[in-house]
Scaffold this motif. Structure first.
Motif, PDB file in Angstrom:
ATOM      1  N   VAL A 106     122.187  32.879 104.247  1.00 37.09           N
ATOM      2  CA  VAL A 106     123.283  33.789 103.911  1.00 37.09           C
ATOM      3  C   VAL A 106     123.560  33.608 102.425  1.00 37.09           C
ATOM      4  CG1 VAL A 106     125.723  34.328 104.240  1.00 37.09           C
ATOM      5  CG2 VAL A 106     124.310  33.761 106.201  1.00 37.09           C
ATOM      6  N   ARG A 107     123.580  34.727 101.705  1.00 38.44           N
ATOM      7  CA  ARG A 107     123.813  34.654 100.262  1.00 38.44           C
ATOM      8  C   ARG A 107     124.915  35.634  99.874  1.00 38.44           C
ATOM      9  NH1 ARG A 107     121.949  38.811  97.337  1.00 38.44           N
ATOM     10  NH2 ARG A 107     120.465  40.218  98.308  1.00 38.44           N
ATOM     11  N   VAL A 108     125.496  35.396  98.705  1.00 36.65           N
ATOM     12  CA  VAL A 108     126.552  36.265  98.192  1.00 36.65           C
ATOM     13  C   VAL A 108     125.890  37.489  97.570  1.00 36.65           C
ATOM     14  CG1 VAL A 108     128.467  36.452  96.580  1.00 36.65           C
ATOM     15  CG2 VAL A 108     128.068  34.309  97.791  1.00 36.65           C
ATOM     16  N   ASN A 109     126.307  38.660  98.028  1.00 38.07           N
ATOM     17  CA  ASN A 109     125.731  39.916  97.555  1.00 38.07           C
ATOM     18  C   ASN A 109     126.550  40.503  96.407  1.00 38.07           C
ATOM     19  OD1 ASN A 109     123.737  41.881  97.677  1.00 38.07           O
ATOM     20  ND2 ASN A 109     124.947  43.190  99.004  1.00 38.07           N
ATOM     21  N   GLY A 110     127.829  40.154  96.308  1.00 34.95           N
ATOM     22  CA  GLY A 110     128.667  40.663  95.238  1.00 34.95           C
ATOM     23  C   GLY A 110     130.130  40.374  95.527  1.00 34.95           C
ATOM     24  N   ALA A 111     130.963  40.585  94.512  1.00 37.89           N
ATOM     25  CA  ALA A 111     132.403  40.375  94.654  1.00 37.89           C
ATOM     26  C   ALA A 111     133.124  41.469  93.888  1.00 37.89           C
ATOM     27  CB  ALA A 111     132.797  38.995  94.136  1.00 37.89           C
ATOM     28  N   ASP A 112     134.315  41.831  94.400  1.00 37.48           N
ATOM     29  CA  ASP A 112     135.082  42.920  93.800  1.00 37.48           C
ATOM     30  C   ASP A 112     136.572  42.594  93.915  1.00 37.48           C
ATOM     31  OD1 ASP A 112     135.591  45.487  92.710  1.00 37.48           O
ATOM     32  OD2 ASP A 112     135.893  46.296  94.726  1.00 37.48           O
ATOM     33  N   LEU A 113     137.312  42.827  92.841  1.00 37.16           N
ATOM     34  CA  LEU A 113     138.757  42.632  92.832  1.00 37.16           C
ATOM     35  C   LEU A 113     139.406  43.996  92.651  1.00 37.16           C
ATOM     36  CD1 LEU A 113     141.217  40.732  92.801  1.00 37.16           C
ATOM     37  CD2 LEU A 113     140.932  40.569  90.319  1.00 37.16           C
ATOM     38  N   LYS A 114     140.130  44.429  93.692  1.00 37.03           N
ATOM     39  CA  LYS A 114     140.737  45.759  93.650  1.00 37.03           C
ATOM     40  C   LYS A 114     142.064  45.727  94.393  1.00 37.03           C
ATOM     41  CE  LYS A 114     139.499  50.534  94.674  1.00 37.03           C
ATOM     42  NZ  LYS A 114     138.466  51.389  95.273  1.00 37.03           N
ATOM     43  N   ASN A 115     143.124  46.189  93.733  1.00 39.46           N
ATOM     44  CA  ASN A 115     144.462  46.274  94.330  1.00 39.46           C
ATOM     45  C   ASN A 115     144.940  44.941  94.902  1.00 39.46           C
ATOM     46  OD1 ASN A 115     144.576  49.025  93.723  1.00 39.46           O
ATOM     47  ND2 ASN A 115     143.639  49.583  95.682  1.00 39.46           N
ATOM     48  N   GLY A 116     144.661  43.850  94.211  1.00 41.29           N
ATOM     49  CA  GLY A 116     145.135  42.538  94.651  1.00 41.29           C
ATOM     50  C   GLY A 116     144.343  41.944  95.794  1.00 41.29           C
ATOM     51  N   LEU A 117     143.165  42.512  96.095  1.00 43.72           N
ATOM     52  CA  LEU A 117     142.331  42.031  97.192  1.00 43.72           C
ATOM     53  C   LEU A 117     140.955  41.676  96.641  1.00 43.72           C
ATOM     54  CD1 LEU A 117     142.804  41.725 100.252  1.00 43.72           C
ATOM     55  CD2 LEU A 117     141.638  43.899 100.536  1.00 43.72           C
ATOM     56  N   LEU A 118     140.577  40.409  96.765  1.00 42.42           N
ATOM     57  CA  LEU A 118     139.259  39.952  96.344  1.00 42.42           C
ATOM     58  C   LEU A 118     138.325  40.074  97.537  1.00 42.42           C
ATOM     59  CD1 LEU A 118     137.364  38.549  94.287  1.00 42.42           C
ATOM     60  CD2 LEU A 118     138.180  36.372  95.219  1.00 42.42           C
ATOM     61  N   SER A 119     137.288  40.892  97.403  1.00 41.01           N
ATOM     62  CA  SER A 119     136.314  41.091  98.478  1.00 41.01           C
ATOM     63  C   SER A 119     134.988  40.488  98.060  1.00 41.01           C
ATOM     64  CB  SER A 119     136.125  42.578  98.773  1.00 41.01           C
ATOM     65  OG  SER A 119     137.328  43.148  99.215  1.00 41.01           O
ATOM     66  N   ILE A 120     134.446  39.637  98.920  1.00 39.60           N
ATOM     67  CA  ILE A 120     133.163  38.987  98.663  1.00 39.60           C
ATOM     68  C   ILE A 120     132.209  39.440  99.760  1.00 39.60           C
ATOM     69  CG2 ILE A 120     131.952  36.796  98.387  1.00 39.60           C
ATOM     70  CD1 ILE A 120     134.769  35.578  97.789  1.00 39.60           C
ATOM     71  N   ASP A 121     131.138  40.116  99.374  1.00 45.83           N
ATOM     72  CA  ASP A 121     130.157  40.618 100.329  1.00 45.83           C
ATOM     73  C   ASP A 121     129.048  39.599 100.497  1.00 45.83           C
ATOM     74  OD1 ASP A 121     131.422  43.092 100.826  1.00 45.83           O
ATOM     75  OD2 ASP A 121     130.629  43.882  98.942  1.00 45.83           O
ATOM     76  N   LEU A 122     128.719  39.322 101.746  1.00 48.13           N
ATOM     77  CA  LEU A 122     127.673  38.364 102.089  1.00 48.13           C
ATOM     78  C   LEU A 122     126.603  39.079 102.895  1.00 48.13           C
ATOM     79  CD1 LEU A 122     130.061  35.556 103.350  1.00 48.13           C
ATOM     80  CD2 LEU A 122     129.053  35.722 101.094  1.00 48.13           C
ATOM     81  N   ILE A 123     125.367  38.618 102.757  1.00 47.36           N
ATOM     82  CA  ILE A 123     124.266  39.196 103.520  1.00 47.36           C
ATOM     83  C   ILE A 123     123.347  38.075 103.982  1.00 47.36           C
ATOM     84  CG2 ILE A 123     122.832  39.619 101.488  1.00 47.36           C
ATOM     85  CD1 ILE A 123     122.007  42.261 102.935  1.00 47.36           C
TER      86      ILE A 123
END
Length: 157
Positions: A106-123
């Motif tokens: 499982v690796r980190v695919n990307g991260a995004d900070l939007k509207n006070g929410l940090l989203s980290i996508d994993l695949i």
């Protein structure tokens, strides 16, 4: 109240499961750590996941995401701001650290900070060598091995 489990009896009857036992022990220790800020873990597909952390008040420069040997660490530390002028300070800005144990491949695919929410996508990407593969059965090998056995039986008679 924290409950601790003893995994010693399992060590006597299992081989090669050390990593699983370590994960279970680490998960028990992690329960005592604060769950602030709140987060969600969502399965977005067969092999994809998303971790969303509510980081209201934190800027992109205040957050750090590191991934090393199956451990994803998210830390946040706000820059010092003068506390003068506040009549009420309800938005928490204290430092935090979240640790997530990730499975193999499982690796980190990307991260995004939007509207006070940090989203980290994993695949999860399973290497070709570990994926199930079809093995062809060849009947010709079985017929060849049976023929010499018959010839040897005739020589003995």
């Amino acid at each position: 109240m924290a409950t601790s489990y003893d995994y010693a009896p399992l060590f006597r009857s299992s081989v090669g499961f050390d990593r699983i036992f370590n994960l279970l022990e680490n998960a028990q220790r992690a329960r005592s750590i604060s769950d602030w800020p709140p987060y969600d873990i969502v399965k977005t597909g067969d092999d994809s996941y998303r971790i969303s952390i509510a980081v209201a008040g934190f800027a992109q420069d205040d957050l750090d995401i590191t991934f090393q040997s199956n451990l994803l660490t998210v830390t946040g530390k706000k820059q010092e701001t003068p506390s003068e002028g506040y009549l009420h300070r309800g938005i928490a800005g204290r430092p935090f650290e979240h640790r997530f144990e990730l499975a193999d491949h499982v690796r980190v695919n990307g991260a995004d900070l939007k509207n006070g929410l940090l989203s980290i996508d994993l695949i999860r990407e399973i290497p070709e060598a570990l994926k199930p593969r079809k093995i062809d059965i060849q009947a010709s090998n079985l017929e060849r091995s049976a023929v010499p056995a018959q010839i040897e039986a005739q020589k003995a008679a």
